[in-house]
Design an enzyme around this catalytic site. Sequence first.
Site: not given
Length: 286
Positions: A162, A189
């Site tokens: 991420c 993310s």
Amino acid sequence: MIQYSEILKKVLKEGTPCDDRTGVGTLSIFGHQSHYYLDPHAPGATEHEVRTGQAAGFPVVTTKKLHLRSIIHELLWFLTGDTNIAALNKHNVKIWDDWADDNGDLGPIYGHQWRSWACPDGSTLDQITQLIDNIKNNPYSRRHIVTAWNPAQIDDMALPACHCLFQFHVARSKDTGPDWLSCQLYQRSADLFLGVPFNIASYALLTQMVAQVTGLRPAKFVHTLGDAHIYINHLSQVEEQLDRDHRTLPKMNINHDINDIFAFKYEDFELTNYDPHPHIKGEVAV
């Protein structure tokens, strides 16, 4: 940590409903950037940021209590290159348990990519060692980059990175002190309620550590987000957090005797004057 609260408010106001891999659903925006100054004298820190305390402490949220022990142990674990949860569990850190297989393995996630990036000729590249060497020997380069996003190994990872790429930057000092070191992270993310407070504290700490072992001063952490989202099952917790007042930021003290990025231990860090509001529980979307 006013900057963090501003992201939460923006997503609540402007976010659009989005289906996601976990099946929980989110409110999401795409593209956001925050600056967290680590020293009130750092280049770019404004009078307002200094006066309001945004540049006068370690950037850890005070509107809820964070588990700093988990953050520190995870960062040190990344730096070892380990990708098995056994070392984390030894310190009662459980944040990766939901993604591990029956043997505790997570595949070639962060630590593997940081320390053992696979090269075409079959050798491996230690990106962290290279980073430190380059900052010391060619500080003003624009190539101080570490990436955990390896497209060829995404399917082998329990969870693709991420926080997938970070870059360090050295700015010349305008006084007699050492030059200034900043770090920018690109996070593809961003789970704003649970994950992002951990990410901010982790990379701010990494910036301080790298600055110390390279003889520089930590300036700021720049956090650039791709998909910034609040999970639907965290909305009430976010509202509760936003109703709380901000408290004075704490200070992170590091053992100044350490000059090797791989020599840090948990005991070398001390967070002082951390007086947060109580923890707010939220379920992890796996």
